[in-house]
Design a protein around this motif. Structure first.
Motif, PDB file in Angstrom:
ATOM      1  N   THR A 184       1.037  -1.078  -0.040  1.00 35.40           N
ATOM      2  CA  THR A 184       0.277   0.039   0.096  1.00 35.40           C
ATOM      3  C   THR A 184       0.830   1.147  -0.002  1.00 35.40           C
ATOM      4  O   THR A 184       2.228   1.052   0.134  1.00 35.40           O
ATOM      5  CB  THR A 184      -0.991  -0.016   1.204  1.00 35.40           C
ATOM      6  N   LYS A 211      -3.158   1.426  -4.051  1.00 29.91           N
ATOM      7  CA  LYS A 211      -3.213   2.473  -3.602  1.00 29.91           C
ATOM      8  C   LYS A 211      -4.834   2.924  -3.095  1.00 29.91           C
ATOM      9  O   LYS A 211      -5.673   2.622  -4.000  1.00 29.91           O
ATOM     10  CB  LYS A 211      -3.064   3.646  -4.751  1.00 29.91           C
ATOM     11  N   SER A 212      -5.138   3.139  -1.891  1.00 28.73           N
ATOM     12  CA  SER A 212      -6.375   3.082  -1.355  1.00 28.73           C
ATOM     13  C   SER A 212      -7.270   4.511  -1.673  1.00 28.73           C
ATOM     14  O   SER A 212      -6.259   5.560  -2.053  1.00 28.73           O
ATOM     15  CB  SER A 212      -6.362   2.956   0.070  1.00 28.73           C
ATOM     16  N   SER A 213      -8.123   4.518  -1.839  1.00 25.17           N
ATOM     17  CA  SER A 213      -8.940   5.836  -2.246  1.00 25.17           C
ATOM     18  C   SER A 213      -9.224   6.384  -1.044  1.00 25.17           C
ATOM     19  O   SER A 213      -9.932   5.911  -0.027  1.00 25.17           O
ATOM     20  CB  SER A 213     -10.339   5.587  -3.065  1.00 25.17           C
ATOM     21  N   THR A 214      -9.060   7.823  -0.939  1.00 25.98           N
ATOM     22  CA  THR A 214      -9.387   8.659   0.435  1.00 25.98           C
ATOM     23  C   THR A 214     -10.429   9.700   0.178  1.00 25.98           C
ATOM     24  O   THR A 214     -10.721  10.564   0.912  1.00 25.98           O
ATOM     25  CB  THR A 214      -7.909   9.635   0.706  1.00 25.98           C
ATOM     26  N   SER A 241      -8.528   5.078  -6.496  1.00 24.51           N
ATOM     27  CA  SER A 241      -7.608   4.044  -5.976  1.00 24.51           C
ATOM     28  C   SER A 241      -7.039   3.609  -7.377  1.00 24.51           C
ATOM     29  O   SER A 241      -7.479   3.502  -8.693  1.00 24.51           O
ATOM     30  CB  SER A 241      -8.367   3.215  -5.416  1.00 24.51           C
ATOM     31  N   CYS A 244      -7.203  -1.959  -7.304  1.00 32.37           N
ATOM     32  CA  CYS A 244      -8.545  -2.528  -6.717  1.00 32.37           C
ATOM     33  C   CYS A 244      -9.025  -3.433  -7.857  1.00 32.37           C
ATOM     34  O   CYS A 244      -9.590  -4.682  -7.375  1.00 32.37           O
ATOM     35  CB  CYS A 244      -9.640  -1.224  -6.600  1.00 32.37           C
ATOM     36  N   SER A 278      -8.455   1.049   5.159  1.00 37.24           N
ATOM     37  CA  SER A 278      -8.701   1.622   3.709  1.00 37.24           C
ATOM     38  C   SER A 278      -8.794   0.534   2.563  1.00 37.24           C
ATOM     39  O   SER A 278      -9.616   1.180   1.772  1.00 37.24           O
ATOM     40  CB  SER A 278      -7.310   2.410   3.577  1.00 37.24           C
ATOM     41  N   THR A 282     -11.979   0.734   0.273  1.00 41.79           N
ATOM     42  CA  THR A 282     -11.874   0.990  -1.236  1.00 41.79           C
ATOM     43  C   THR A 282     -12.454  -0.024  -1.814  1.00 41.79           C
ATOM     44  O   THR A 282     -13.120   0.001  -2.950  1.00 41.79           O
ATOM     45  CB  THR A 282     -10.387   1.002  -1.381  1.00 41.79           C
TER      46      THR A 282
END
Length: 565
Positions: A184, A211-214, A241, A244, A278, A282
Motif C-alpha cells: 500500500t 493505492k487506497s482511495s481517500t 484508487s 482495486c 482503507s 476501497t
C-alpha cells in the motif's frame, strides 16, 4: 467677513464640568445635613390645630373623627390578619409541592445513576478492547476464520511491516491457508524502489500493489447513478484508487474455484497504520470500517461483505514484541498512544536512521544538532507555540510521527540482497501459494499500475535505514515480565554525553567551535575506549581551583611590584 459679536454668552458647558458641579452640590447638601444632625435641628411636623371652640357642632365633629380613626385601625388589623393567613397558605402549598416533587427528583437521580453506570461499563469495555491480550485474541480469531490472509505492507518500509510469527502461523496452519502480500501507499515511493521491492516479495509470496482511495464515496445507489450520468468529477475529493480491480478479480476467481455454497473469507492483517481498513473501504466502495490518521482505531474484528462469494474480515493491529529495535517500536507499535513511551524518544530514534540533509530539505528547517533542536525549529515553523511563545515540542513530535505513519511523507528503504528464503518458508510452500493464480495477469496488472501512478523522485524522498522484520505477538502469554532495553548501555551513555554537549553548545553558541569531522570521530572513539577501560572503576577527579597559583605559573601574569613611569 467678521463674525458678529454675540450679545449673550452660551450656557453650554462640557460634560466634565457639569458632572463636577453636580458632585460639588451633592457634597454641599450632604455636609449641611451632617451639621444639622450634630446640632440637633429637626424638621418640625405640622401641628394639628384641631377644631376651634367657636365652630358649631364641635362635639359631633370630634365624635365623627374618632369613629373614622377606629374604622381605619380596624381595617389595618383586618388587612394584617389576611396577609398572615395568605402567607400561611403559601407555606402549606409550598410544602405540599415539595413533597410531590420528591418522587420526580428520585426518578431523575435514578436515571443519572443508570447513565453513569452505562458510561462506566462502556469505558471498561473500551479499555478491555484496547489491551494487548484482547487484540491478540481477536487476531487469532481472524486467522482461524479466514481462508486467505492478506498481509498489508507499507511500500515505504515493506520489510519492517512483515511479521515472521504471523507468516509462520498462517503457512503452518492445518487448514491450508493462503498468504498474499499487499503493498500500500505506492504513491509515496520512487518507481525504481517500488519495482525492486515488488520483485523481491514476489519471489516469496504473490504480491499486489495497491493505492487506497481517500475520497468521500457516494453512499447511495442514486448518487452513484447521478455521478455516472453527469460524467463529472468532483475535484474537491481526492484521487481514485489503483489496484482495486486486479485484487478483486483475483479474489473472485479464487472464490469461484472453491465450493459454490461457502463464501471465501479473506482476513486483512498488519501492523498499525499500514492501511488495512482503507483497503476494505476501497474494495467495498463506502466507509464500512473506521480509518484515519491515529493509530489503533480498529479495536476488534469486523466482517464486511463485498459480494455473494467474497467476505472481508478486518482485524486489529498486530502487537509488536518489546524485543524489537527502537525504530520498529516507534513506527509499528502503540506505545505512544498507550502512554508507554514519549514521542520525543521516538522522534530521536527515527532521526538517527535518516540523513540529516534530507530531513532539513523535506521539512525546511535549518541545521540542527540534536532531535530537541529539530523539534524546536519544526514547532516554530508550524506555529506550535505555548504560552509565552514557547515551542510545543510534544505537539511537534506527534505531528512528525503522524507524517511517518500516515500517507503523507515520501521516504523509502533499500531492498536487501537475496540470500535465501525465511526458515519457515520452503520452495514447496511457494509453489503451493502460487497454484490457482494467473501470475502473468497479476504481474501485468502490477506493471500497468506502476507505470500509471505518479511517483515521487528519489531526490525529493528520504532514504530510511530499515531494521528488518518486526517481531509480533500472537498470544499475550508471550509477553515477558521485564521488557529488554532496545538500546544497550554503551549507546545510552553515548546519547547522554551527546545530549549534554549539544545542550552546552545551544546555551553558549558563541563559544562553540566547529571542529573537523575526523577529529570529532577520533575524540568519540577515545572517549568510548576510555569508558570501556574505566567501566566499573570510576574514581573522583580532583581539579585545582587555586586562582593565585595558576596566575603565578602563567608567564603573562601581571607583577604588581613593578612600577611603570
Amino acid at each position: 467677513m467678521k463674525r458678529p459679536k454675540l450679545k449673550k454668552a452660551s450656557k453650554r458647558v462640557s460634560c466634565a464640568k457639569r458632572y463636577k458641579i453636580q458632585k460639588k452640590v451633592k457634597e454641599h447638601h450632604k455636609k449641611l445635613r451632617k451639621e444639622a444632625k450634630k446640632s440637633g435641628i429637626k424638621k418640625r411636623t405640622k401641628k394639628d390645630i384641631g377644631v376651634p371652640n367657636s365652630a358649631p357642632f364641635k362635639e359631633e365633629v370630634l365624635k365623627e373623627a374618632e369613629q373614622k380613626k377606629q374604622e381605619l385601625e380596624e381595617l389595618k388589623e383586618k388587612n394584617k390578619l389576611a396577609k398572615q393567613k395568605e402567607r400561611a397558605e403559601k407555606r402549606k402549598k409550598g410544602k405540599e409541592t415539595a413533597g410531590a416533587e420528591e418522587e420526580p427528583k428520585t426518578k431523575k437521580a435514578k436515571k443519572a445513576e443508570k447513565a453513569k453506570v452505562q458510561r462506566e461499563a462502556r469505558a471498561a469495555v473500551a479499555k478491555e478492547k484496547s489491551t494487548k491480550a484482547f487484540r491478540c485474541s481477536e487476531l487469532k480469531k481472524v486467522i482461524e476464520a479466514s481462508d486467505v490472509i492478506l498481509e498489508v505492507l507499507d511500500a515505504r518500509d515493506p520489510m519492517g511491516c512483515r511479521c515472521p510469527q504471523l507468516e509462520e502461523a498462517v503457512l503452518k496452519h492445518e487448514g491450508g491457508k493462503r498468504l498474499f502480500f499487499v503493498l500500500t501507499k505506492i504513491d509515496l515511493v520512487p518507481r525504481d524502489s517500488l519495482q525492486n521491492w515488488l520483485g523481491y516479495l514476489q519471489a516469496e509470496c504473490p504480491t499486489f500493489v495497491f493505492k487506497s482511495s481517500t475520497r468521500l464515496q457516494d453512499r447511495t445507489v442514486l448518487e452513484k447513478k447521478q455521478a455516472d450520468v453527469n460524467g463529472t468529477v468532483d475535484l474537491s475529493r481526492a484521487g481514485a484508487s489503483y489496484g482495486c480491480n486486479s485484487l478483486m478479480q483475483t479474489l473472485t476467481d479464487l472464490a469461484s474455484k472453491g465450493d459454490g455454497e461457502s463464501m471465501l473469507k479473506i482476513g486483512v492483517v498488519g501492523f498499525p497504520s499500514v492501511g488495512k481498513s482503507s483497503i476494505i473501504n476501497t474494495l467495498k466502495g463506502s466507509r464500512a470500517c473506521i480509518a484515519g490518521v491515529p493509530r489503533g482505531l480498529t479495536k476488534c474484528m469486523q466482517e464486511v461483505h463485498l459480494s455473494k462469494k467474497v467476505k472481508m474480515i478486518d482485524s486489529p493491529a498486530i502487537v509488536a514484541a518489546p524485543c524489537n529495535s527502537g525504530v520498529n517500536m516507534a513506527l509499528r507499535s502503540l506505545q505512544i498512544e498507550e502512554n508507554e513511551k514519549s514521542p520525543l524518544e521516538a522522534v530521536k530514534t527515527l532521526l538517527r536512521e535518516c540523513n540529516q540533509r534530507q530531513i532539513m530539505l523535506e521539512y525546511s528547517v535549518p541545521n540542527y544538532r540534536n532531535s530537541l533542536e529539530f523539534l524546536i525549529f519544526y514547532a516554530k515553523k508550524r506555529g506550535f507555540l505555548q504560552k509565552g511563545a514557547v515551542p510545543n515540542t510534544e505537539q511537534a513530535a506527534v505531528t512528525f510521527l503522524n507524517d511517518w505513519t500516515g500517507a503523507k511523507l515520501n521516504y523509502y528503504s533499500k531492498v536487501p540482497e537475496r540470500q535465501s528464503l525465511p526458515p519457515y518458508l520452503t520452495e514447496a510452500m511457494v509453489t503451493e501459494l502460487r497454484t490457482g493464480l494467473d501470475l502473468d495477469k497479476v504481474k501485468m496488472a502490477n506493471e500497468h499500475i506502476i507505470t500509471r501512478i505518479r511517483s515521487p523522485y528519489a531526490s525529493s524522498s528520504i532514504l530510511f535505514n530499515s531494521k528488518g522484520m518486526t517481531d509480533g505477538l500472537l498470544s499475550f502469554t508471550e509477553v515477558p515480565a521485564e521488557t529488554p532495553a532496545s538500546v544497550d548501555e554503551e549507546q545510552q551513555e553515548e546519547d547522554i554525553i551527546e545530549e549534554t554537549e549539544d545542550a552546552k553548545q545551544i546555551e553558549d553558541p558563541e563559544e562553540a567551535e566547529t571542529p573537523d569531522t575526523h577529529t570529532v570521530q577520533t575524540q568519540k572513539s577515545q572517549q568510548k575506549s576510555s569508558r570501556k577501560r574505566t567501566k566499573g572503576k570510576a574514581k573522583p577527579a580532583f581539579v585545582n581551583i587555586d586562582v593565585l597559583a595558576s596566575q603565578q605559573k602563567s608567564d603573562d601574569a601581571y607583577d604588581f611590584n613593578t612600577d611603570f613611569v
